[in-house]
Design an enzyme around this catalytic site. Structure first.
Site, short mmCIF file in Angstrom:
data_model
loop_
_atom_site.label_atom_id
_atom_site.label_comp_id
_atom_site.label_asym_id
_atom_site.label_seq_id
_atom_site.Cartn_x
_atom_site.Cartn_y
_atom_site.Cartn_z
N CYS A 20 -6.26 90.67 16.97
CA CYS A 20 -6.01 89.68 18.02
C CYS A 20 -6.98 89.80 19.19
CB CYS A 20 -4.56 89.79 18.50
SG CYS A 20 -4.13 91.37 19.28
N HIS B 229 -0.17 91.97 21.81
CA HIS B 229 -0.74 90.78 21.17
C HIS B 229 -1.32 89.85 22.21
CE1 HIS B 229 -1.50 88.13 17.85
NE2 HIS B 229 -0.87 87.14 18.43
N HIS C 216 -4.89 82.26 17.39
CA HIS C 216 -4.76 83.72 17.42
C HIS C 216 -4.86 84.30 16.02
CE1 HIS C 216 -0.12 84.03 16.56
NE2 HIS C 216 -0.61 82.94 16.03
#
Length: 409
Positions: free
Chosen positions: A321, A369, A381
């Protein structure tokens, strides 16, 4: 002749035989029942579909958090190794200079001996071609000797300090390497848990898989509704801002016309108009600059859609990420730190309602994240292991999972 022995009652004998038989049968039945109970697990012991799903989600989050910690340790280790290499080169250069200085002093001492400066001063004075030559030579030798001694002392000091730094850096590198190994071990443990959870999912019946798909669909629909609500809210805010900007421009235009009319009639008050114009242009420039950079970052991110999530990856074939967000903004000429809990401090925090395309959206209390906001409540993402870079609602795991929004440029 009659026997005097008394015969045993028959009932007593029967009872003596039947009691052990009944006890044995009872024990056998208990054992069989116990075996049957152990052989057939109760449905209550099996985790529910919701529990399995929650376990998998939790493990994915643990994996994401472990990945960010691993990335940070890897980056620190690389910097520390570079520092150690620099120190080693510095030590080598200083040692060489020190040896050269020692050689120079040695040759200088030899020269003193050959020229007689090492013999008693009276004799050297008497053997000199002239008294002035002796004094000039003696003073020069003393001065050079002092300079060389200072140089040697300086190199010895520098070498000692550099060696000390090298030892410190080496110890620090060993510590970081050990930490990195520990993090790799932790990551491996999490991956094993993920494999167990995936195995649980693979063992679900067709009906359970259908139910799970229905649960996921409901979550996606709820996330899409929240994204639509945010998009509507942002559209209303944008309309209000545009109306305010238009009203301001109209007011400025009206003021310029009035100023022009006053100048034609001989009045002078141009300072107010110039000041107003300058303030307007200054406030709009940063937004325009950010928008240009954000478009480049988003263009890069869109080109990565479909590439797999791989922990620790920074491209070009796969990403985690924070690796994706770092690479996207790098394409726009903006350098971001490697990990999420450093990226969150690399810009200005803004409310979710004011998020703009290009902003970074962080999730969970441990900042495990991050995604790249593209507008209308959506983001690009790299979600988790086994998934691919994709567009998704920022509410994919509920509104409460959003930690913050940061504008990096």
């Amino acid at each position: 002749m009659a026997s005097h022995r008394k015969s045993r009652p028959t009932g007593s004998r029967v009872a003596g035989i039947r009691a052990p038989a009944i006890a044995t049968a009872a024990l056998t039945s208990v054992a069989l029942l116990s075996q049957t109970a152990n052989a057939t697990p109760s449905d209550d012991d099996r985790p529910s579909l919701e529990e399995v799903e929650k376990k998998v989600d939790d493990l994915y989050r643990q994996a994401g958090s472990a990945t960010e910690k691993y990335n940070a340790a890897k980056e620190k280790t690389a910097k520390q190794r570079k520092r150690v290499d620099t120190l080693l080169d510095d030590v080598a250069q200083r040692t060489q200079k020190l040896n050269e200085a020692r050689e120079e002093l040695g040759s200088f001492a030899s020269a003193q001996y050959r020229t007689g400066t090492a013999v008693p001063e009276t004799a050297t004075f008497l053997l000199a071609d002239s008294p002035q030559e002796y004094f000039d030579q003696n003073q020069l030798m003393g001065r050079l000797t002092g300079r060389q001694k200072i140089a040697v002392d300086d190199y010895v000091t520098q070498q000692s300090e550099t060696m000390k730094k090298r030892r410190e850096a080496t110890e620090s590198l060993e510590t970081l390497t050990g930490s990195q190994k520990d993090l790799k071990t932790a990551k491996s443990t999490v991956q094993k848990k993920l494999a167990t959870a995936r195995e649980l999912l693979s063992e679900l019946t067709a009906e359970e898989k259908a139910r799970l798909a229905a649960i996921e669909k409901k979550k996606q629909e709820a996330a899409a509704r929240k994204a639509a609500e945010l998009a509507k809210q942002q559209a209303e805010q944008q309309a209000e801002q545009q109306a305010e900007q238009q009203a301001k421009q109209q007011a400025e235009e009206r003021e310029r016309r009035e100023e022009a009319a006053r100048q034609e009639s001989g009045g002078t008050s141009s300072g107010s108009s110039e000041s107003s114009g300058t303030g307007s242009s200054g406030s709009s420039t940063p937004d325009s600059s950010y928008g240009t950079k954000a478009e480049k970052a988003l263009g890069f991110a869109r080109a990565q859609i479909g590439k797999p999530y791989v922990w620790g990856a920074t491209g070009p074939g796969s990403y985690d990420c924070s690796g994706l967000t770092q690479a996207a903004w790098k394409a726009a000429g903006v350098t971001l730190p490697r990990v999420t809990y450093d990226q969150v401090n690399a810009g200005t925090t803004v409310p979710v309602s004011q998020a703009q395309p290009g902003d970074l959206v962080f999730f969970y209390d441990d900042l495990s994240h991050v995604g790249l906001y593209i507008g209308n409540g959506m983001m690009i993402h790299a979600p988790k292991p086994g998934a691919y870079v994709r567009e998704e609602s920022i509410f994919y795991d509920g509104e409460s999972s959003i930690h913050s929004v940061v504008r990096p440029a």
